[in-house]
Motif scaffolding. Structure first.
Motif, PDB file in Angstrom:
ATOM      1  N   MET A 424      20.744  91.004  27.189  1.00  9.80           N
ATOM      2  CA  MET A 424      20.687  92.099  26.451  1.00  9.80           C
ATOM      3  C   MET A 424      19.245  92.581  26.138  1.00  9.80           C
ATOM      4  SD  MET A 424      23.048  93.237  23.245  1.00  9.80           S
ATOM      5  CE  MET A 424      24.526  93.270  24.284  1.00  9.80           C
ATOM      6  N   THR A 425      19.000  93.793  26.371  1.00  9.33           N
ATOM      7  CA  THR A 425      17.714  94.615  25.860  1.00  9.33           C
ATOM      8  C   THR A 425      18.187  95.751  24.968  1.00  9.33           C
ATOM      9  OG1 THR A 425      17.744  95.930  27.844  1.00  9.33           O
ATOM     10  CG2 THR A 425      16.764  93.842  27.873  1.00  9.33           C
ATOM     11  N   GLU A 426      17.055  96.570  24.876  1.00  9.70           N
ATOM     12  CA  GLU A 426      17.306  97.595  23.738  1.00  9.70           C
ATOM     13  C   GLU A 426      18.137  98.851  24.608  1.00  9.70           C
ATOM     14  OE1 GLU A 426      16.264  98.547  20.615  1.00  9.70           O
ATOM     15  OE2 GLU A 426      15.490  96.493  20.335  1.00  9.70           O
ATOM     16  N   SER A 427      17.748  99.002  25.835  1.00  9.49           N
ATOM     17  CA  SER A 427      18.297  99.839  26.686  1.00  9.49           C
ATOM     18  C   SER A 427      19.824  99.405  27.059  1.00  9.49           C
ATOM     19  CB  SER A 427      17.430 100.145  27.974  1.00  9.49           C
ATOM     20  OG  SER A 427      16.148 100.643  27.901  1.00  9.49           O
ATOM     21  N   SER A 428      19.921  98.213  27.625  1.00  4.53           N
ATOM     22  CA  SER A 428      21.392  97.974  27.853  1.00  4.53           C
ATOM     23  C   SER A 428      22.326  97.766  26.718  1.00  4.53           C
ATOM     24  CB  SER A 428      21.339  96.606  28.561  1.00  4.53           C
ATOM     25  OG  SER A 428      20.816  95.570  27.578  1.00  4.53           O
ATOM     26  N   ALA A 429      21.630  97.395  25.433  1.00  4.08           N
ATOM     27  CA  ALA A 429      22.659  97.565  24.185  1.00  4.08           C
ATOM     28  C   ALA A 429      23.091  98.968  24.075  1.00  4.08           C
ATOM     29  CB  ALA A 429      21.979  96.983  23.078  1.00  4.08           C
ATOM     30  N   ARG A 430      22.233  99.875  23.963  1.00  2.00           N
ATOM     31  CA  ARG A 430      22.542 101.188  23.738  1.00  2.00           C
ATOM     32  C   ARG A 430      23.477 101.966  24.909  1.00  2.00           C
ATOM     33  NH1 ARG A 430      17.998 100.695  20.993  1.00  2.00           N
ATOM     34  NH2 ARG A 430      17.340 102.002  19.247  1.00  2.00           N
ATOM     35  N   ALA A 431      23.298 101.396  25.956  1.00  2.00           N
ATOM     36  CA  ALA A 431      24.096 101.757  27.195  1.00  2.00           C
ATOM     37  C   ALA A 431      25.735 101.295  26.987  1.00  2.00           C
ATOM     38  CB  ALA A 431      23.486 101.564  28.400  1.00  2.00           C
ATOM     39  N   ALA A 432      25.781  99.891  26.671  1.00  2.00           N
ATOM     40  CA  ALA A 432      26.939  99.533  26.498  1.00  2.00           C
ATOM     41  C   ALA A 432      27.520  99.967  25.198  1.00  2.00           C
ATOM     42  CB  ALA A 432      26.831  97.851  26.265  1.00  2.00           C
ATOM     43  N   LEU A 456      19.081 101.329  15.978  1.00  2.00           N
ATOM     44  CA  LEU A 456      20.394 101.229  16.703  1.00  2.00           C
ATOM     45  C   LEU A 456      21.654 101.780  15.998  1.00  2.00           C
ATOM     46  CD1 LEU A 456      21.664 101.121  19.296  1.00  2.00           C
ATOM     47  CD2 LEU A 456      21.686  98.327  19.152  1.00  2.00           C
ATOM     48  N   THR A 457      22.170 102.673  15.691  1.00  2.00           N
ATOM     49  CA  THR A 457      23.366 103.107  14.989  1.00  2.00           C
ATOM     50  C   THR A 457      24.305 103.774  15.696  1.00  2.00           C
ATOM     51  OG1 THR A 457      22.263 105.426  14.323  1.00  2.00           O
ATOM     52  CG2 THR A 457      21.710 103.496  12.959  1.00  2.00           C
ATOM     53  N   VAL A 458      25.308 103.823  14.959  1.00  2.00           N
ATOM     54  CA  VAL A 458      26.764 104.588  15.429  1.00  2.00           C
ATOM     55  C   VAL A 458      27.284 105.541  14.239  1.00  2.00           C
ATOM     56  CG1 VAL A 458      29.085 104.623  16.436  1.00  2.00           C
ATOM     57  CG2 VAL A 458      27.243 102.956  17.036  1.00  2.00           C
ATOM     58  N   GLY A 459      27.156 106.861  14.333  1.00  2.00           N
ATOM     59  CA  GLY A 459      27.622 107.697  13.249  1.00  2.00           C
ATOM     60  C   GLY A 459      26.627 107.882  12.120  1.00  2.00           C
ATOM     61  N   LEU A 525      32.192  93.792  21.267  1.00  2.00           N
ATOM     62  CA  LEU A 525      30.733  94.133  21.753  1.00  2.00           C
ATOM     63  C   LEU A 525      29.910  94.104  20.084  1.00  2.00           C
ATOM     64  CD1 LEU A 525      28.742  95.282  23.609  1.00  2.00           C
ATOM     65  CD2 LEU A 525      29.718  97.528  22.980  1.00  2.00           C
ATOM     66  N   VAL A 526      30.434  94.605  19.229  1.00  2.00           N
ATOM     67  CA  VAL A 526      29.643  94.753  17.933  1.00  2.00           C
ATOM     68  C   VAL A 526      29.158  93.322  17.319  1.00  2.00           C
ATOM     69  CG1 VAL A 526      29.997  95.063  15.459  1.00  2.00           C
ATOM     70  CG2 VAL A 526      30.847  96.852  17.077  1.00  2.00           C
ATOM     71  N   HIS A 527      29.858  92.399  17.736  1.00  3.75           N
ATOM     72  CA  HIS A 527      29.662  90.891  17.436  1.00  3.75           C
ATOM     73  C   HIS A 527      28.302  90.364  18.391  1.00  3.75           C
ATOM     74  CE1 HIS A 527      30.837  86.366  17.851  1.00  3.75           C
ATOM     75  NE2 HIS A 527      29.806  86.400  17.087  1.00  3.75           N
ATOM     76  N   LYS A 528      28.467  90.798  19.625  1.00  2.00           N
ATOM     77  CA  LYS A 528      27.552  90.620  20.553  1.00  2.00           C
ATOM     78  C   LYS A 528      26.139  91.025  20.149  1.00  2.00           C
ATOM     79  CE  LYS A 528      26.500  90.389  25.476  1.00  2.00           C
ATOM     80  NZ  LYS A 528      27.145  90.624  27.142  1.00  2.00           N
ATOM     81  N   ILE A 529      26.280  92.608  19.858  1.00  2.00           N
ATOM     82  CA  ILE A 529      25.114  93.250  19.737  1.00  2.00           C
ATOM     83  C   ILE A 529      24.406  92.816  18.214  1.00  2.00           C
ATOM     84  CG2 ILE A 529      24.046  95.518  19.080  1.00  2.00           C
ATOM     85  CD1 ILE A 529      26.118  96.653  20.941  1.00  2.00           C
ATOM     86  N   TYR A 530      25.182  92.379  17.196  1.00  2.00           N
ATOM     87  CA  TYR A 530      24.426  91.796  15.903  1.00  2.00           C
ATOM     88  C   TYR A 530      23.956  90.438  16.240  1.00  2.00           C
ATOM     89  CZ  TYR A 530      26.137  94.965  12.198  1.00  2.00           C
ATOM     90  OH  TYR A 530      26.427  96.150  11.362  1.00  2.00           O
ATOM     91  N   GLU A 531      24.503  89.594  17.188  1.00  2.00           N
ATOM     92  CA  GLU A 531      24.038  88.328  17.404  1.00  2.00           C
ATOM     93  C   GLU A 531      22.366  88.556  18.204  1.00  2.00           C
ATOM     94  OE1 GLU A 531      27.081  84.918  17.750  1.00  2.00           O
ATOM     95  OE2 GLU A 531      26.733  85.997  19.560  1.00  2.00           O
TER      96      GLU A 531
END
Length: 645
Positions: A424-432, A456-459, A525-531
Motif C-alpha cells: 500500500m502506498t499513498e496513491s493506492s490507499a487513496r484509490a482504494a 488522508l480523509t473522508v468527509g 479497508l479502513v482497518h487495513k489503511i489505519y495499520e
C-alpha cells in the motif's frame, strides 16, 4: 443542488464544531489535514519540472520583495549588499548545518553501540571454533593466522550479488562464487574475516567514505533488536570499517534469478550448527528476544472470511501481535529450502508480507531511504528478509509529517517497482478508499467521516456528531481510560472508524458487529489503511450480522461493550435482551444517545433518559453520564455491581 445545500449547512455549523473542539484541534486541522493535502497534490500530482519552476519563482519573488523593501528603507546599493550578505549567511548556515549532523550521528552511534553491547551474549556472533569449515580449509587458515596472530585475517570476499569467494577454499554462509565470476561492489568492499578474538565477522570497508560509513553504523545500531538488520561487533573509525555478524543466506538477486534452494546437509554442504549442537546462533527467545509464533508453536488460528469475519493479521502475515512489540526472527540455519509463490516466483506471499512488516518496523524508528535493491535484502535460510544496506538512509526526528510520509512512501514504491509487489502506498490507499466510498454511497450512503492522518480523509472530519470529530470532542476522554489494554465488543460498528480509534487509544482487541455488508467491507479497508498509516497491527475482527447475534453467538468474555448511536435501532424489547446479555459478558457497557433522532419511535429509544433506565434495569445499576451542554450525543457508562473498571 443538494450538494450546495449540504455545503452551506456545513459552513454554517463550522464555527460551532470548531468551538467545541478547541484551538488545539484547529491547529491540528491546519498542520495535520490541510497542509498534508496541499503537499500531496504538490508532490504526487505535479511534475518535478513544475515544482522546480515553482521553487525558483518563489525564491525570485522573495528576493525581489526583500530588495524592494530594503531599497525603500535605505538605498539600492545598501539593499544589494544586504541581500548578498543574507545569501552568504544562508550558505554558511547550511555548511554548519551539514557538518553538525555528522558529529551528532557519530556520538549517537557510539552511545547506541555501547547500549547494544550490554545485551550481547556468547551466541550473538559466530566463533571461529564453531564455524563449520572443512578440516583442510581450517588447517590452512590456522597456518595463515599463526603468521599474524594479533591481526584479523581475510578468509573470503562477498561480491555485489552476495556470493562468497573463499580465499582458502569454499566457505559456508553464502552462495559460493569463482574468482572469474566475482563482481566487485561499487563504493565498498565486503570481506569475511577471522578476528584476533576468534570471531567470524563481515567487514564492510567504505574505502574512506566517512559519510556513508557513519550512516550505515548509526542506522544499524539504531535498528538493533527492532528489525532484521546486521548486529555490529565493533567499528574502525579511522579506516571507515564496520564489523558485523555473518548472516547466512542469499541475496534477493540470487533467489529471484532462479536459485531454488540453499545447499543443505543432505546435499553434502556444510551447515552452521544449531544451538542443539552447542553452537553460537543469532539471538533467540531464550536470549530474551521475541520471535514470530506460528500455528506450529501452538498459536491459535484466527477466524477467516469464510466464517463471516475479517481475518485478523497473524505473525505469518507479518503482523506484530501487540503495538510496539519488538520482533525479529529466530536463529539462522542452512537447511530449509526456499518456497515458491504464485506464478513460480522464488518467494512466497508470506515472505513478502514479512518484508512489509520489517519495513514498517524500520520506518517506525524514523528511518527512511532504505536500501531495497536486490543486493540490499538478504533472504535467510528460513525465508526471513534481512535489510543490510543503510548507507544512504535518512532518519527524521518523528515518524510522521509530510517529509517522513513522502520518504517512507518512496521506499514502498521502490519495492513495488523492483519486485512487482502491491504494498500500500499513498496513491493506492487513496484509490482504494475512493472506490470503496463510491460503492457504499451508491448502495446506502457513507455515514461517518474518517481521518487517517497526514491529509488522508473522508468527509468533514470536524463534525462532532460522528467519526473523528465525535471522538475528539467527547468519546476520547471518556473511552481512553476504559478501553486501555481491554477486550472490547462494539455493537453497530458501521465502517469501523470508532473501533479503530479505540484501538489507537490502547484497546487490546476490538470485535465489531455490523449488519450492512457494504459497511463491513468498508471497515476491513479502513482497518487495513489505519495499520498501514500507523505502521502497527491492530487486532480487529468484524462480523457481518445483526446485533441480536450477541444473544446466540459465543465470542467470549469482554471487558467493555460499546454501542455508539446504534442500539436504539432495535425495538425496546430486543434492546433490553441485548443489555441483559451484555451484563453477563462484560462489567462495563457504554451507550451513546441521540437526542435529535428524527423518527418518533426511535427518538424515545435514543433518548438519554430511556437509555439510562435501560442500563439500570438490566444489569448495570451504576450509570455515569457525560452530557456536554448543547451536545446531542451524550454518553452513558453503565457498570455492574462490584465492577472496578
Amino acid at each position: 443542488m443538494q450538494r450546495v445545500v449540504n455545503l452551506m449547512r456545513l459552513l454554517k455549523d463550522l464555527p460551532m464544531h470548531l468551538r467545541r473542539l478547541g484551538i488545539r484541534y484547529i491547529g491540528y486541522f491546519i498542520t495535520g489535514v490541510l497542509v498534508p493535502k496541499v503537499a500531496y497534490r504538490a508532490l504526487y500530482k505535479t511534475t518535478r519540472d513544475r515544482l522546480r519552476w515553482a521553487a525558483w519563482i518563489i525564491v525570485l519573488l522573495g528576493g525581489t520583495l526583500i530588495l524592494t523593501i530594503l531599497s525603500l528603507l535605505f538605498n539600492l546599493q545598501i539593499a544589494v549588499l544586504s541581500l548578498l550578505a543574507l545569501g552568504l549567511a544562508g550558505a554558511a548556515a547550511r555548511l554548519i548545518w551539514s557538518l553538525n549532523p555528522k558529529r551528532n550521528m557519530r556520538r549517537q552511534a557510539q552511545a547506541l553501540l555501547e547500549e547494544a553491547r550490554a545485551t550481547y551474549s556468547n551466541g550473538t556472533f559466530t566463533s571461529w571454533a564453531k564455524y563449520p569449515v572443512r578440516s583442510e580449509i581450517r588447517q590452512a587458515i590456522e597456518r595463515a593466522r599463526e603468521a599474524n596472530p594479533n591481526h584479523e585475517l581475510v578468509i573470503g570476499r562477498i561480491d555485489q550479488h552476495g556470493r562468497l569467494l573463499g580465499l582458502f577454499g569454499e566457505l559456508p554462509g553464502r552462495e559460493p562464487v569463482d574468482e572469474a565470476d566475482f563482481v566487485d561492489r561499487p563504493g565498498s568492499k565486503l570481506d569475511v574475516v577471522v578476528t584476533a578474538d576468534d570471531h567470524v565477522l563481515v567487514r564492510q570497508d567504505f574505502l574512506g567514505d566517512r559519510k556513508r560509513f557513519l550512516r550505515q553504523w548509526y542506522h544499524v545500531v539504531r535498528l538493533y533488536r527492532h528489525a532484521n538488520v546486521p548486529t555490529v561487533h565493533h567499528v574502525n573509525e579511522e579506516r571507515s570499517r564496520l564489523y558485523v555478524n555473518l548472516i547466512p543466506g542469499r541475496s534477493m538477486s540470487q533467489v529471484l534469478d532462479g536459485a531454488a534452494s540453499l545447499p543443505s546437509e543432505r546435499d553434502g554442504a556444510a551447515s552452521l550448527p544449531s544451538e542443539r549442537d552447542g553452537a553460537a546462533s543469532l539471538p533467540s527467545e531464550r536470549d530474551g528476544v521475541a520471535s514470530l509464533p506460528s500455528e506450529r508453536d501452538g498459536a491459535a488460528s484466527l477466524p477467516s472470511e469464510r466464517d463471516g469475519v475479517a481475518s485478523l493479521p497473524s505473525e505469518r502475515d507479518g503482523a506484530a501481535s501487540l503495538p510496539g512489540e519488538r520482533k525479529f526472527t529466530r536463529e539462522r540455519k542452512f537447511t530449509p529450502a526456499f518456497t515458491l509463490g504464485e506464478g513460480g516466483t522464488a518467494l512466497s506471499d508470506e515472505f513478502w508480507q514479512e518484508v512489509e512488516h520489517q519495513l514498517d518496523l524500520i520506518h517506525a524508528r524514523g528511518v527512511t531511504n532504505v536500501g531495497v535493491g536486490k543486493g540490499d535484502i538478504l533472504v535467510s535460510s528460513d525465508n526471513a528478509p534481512w535489510f543490510v544496506n543503510f548507507d544512504t538512509a535518512v532518519t527524521l526526528r518523528a515518524a510522521s509529517g509530510v517529509a517522513f510520509t513522502f520518504m517512507r512512501d518512496q521506499d514502498r514504491v521502490r519495492i513495488n517497482q523492483r519486485y512487482g509487489q502491491d504494498l500500500m502506498t499513498e496513491s493506492s490507499a487513496r484509490a482504494a478508499l475512493s472506490t470503496q466510498v463510491t460503492k457504499v454511497h451508491r448502495n446506502q450512503g457513507w455515514y461517518s467521516s474518517v481521518d487517517f492522518g497526514n491529509g488522508l480523509t473522508v468527509g468533514p472530519v470536524w463534525i462532532t456528531s460522528h467519526g473523528p470529530g465525535r471522538w475528539e470532542f467527547l468519546n476520547k476522554r471518556v473511552l481512553t481510560p476504559l478501553v486501555a489494554d481491554k477486550r472490547v465488543l462494539d455493537l453497530g460498528s458501521n465502517t469501523g472508524v470508532l473501533p479503530m480509534l479505540m484501538l489507537r487509544a490502547g484497546a487490546r482487541e476490538v470485535v465489531g458487529v455490523e449488519l450492512s455488508p457494504f459497511n463491513v467491507e468498508a471497515a476491513r479497508l479502513v482497518h487495513k489503511i489505519y495499520e498501514w498509516r500507523d505502521m502497527r497491527r491492530y487486532k480487529f475482527a468484524i462480523y457481518n450480522c445483526d446485533m441480536l447475534e450477541v444473544l446466540r453467538r459465543d465470542w467470549g468474555q469482554f471487558d467493555v461493550v460499546t454501542a455508539f448511536c446504534s442500539l436504539y435501532y432495535l425495538d425496546a424489547t430486543d434492546m433490553a435482551k441485548v443489555v441483559r446479555r451484555v451484563s453477563e459478558l462484560a462489567p462495563v457497557m457504554v451507550l451513546q444517545a441521540n437526542t435529535r433522532s428524527k423518527p418518533p419511535g426511535r427518538r424515545e429509544r435514543a433518548s438519554f433518559a430511556f437509555l439510562k433506565n435501560l442500563l439500570e434495569e438490566n444489569g448495570f445499576p451504576n450509570v455515569e453520564t457525560f452530557a456536554p451542554s448543547g451536545y446531542n450525543r451524550p454518553l452513558l457508562v453503565g457498570r455492574s455491581r462490584g465492577s472496578s473498571c
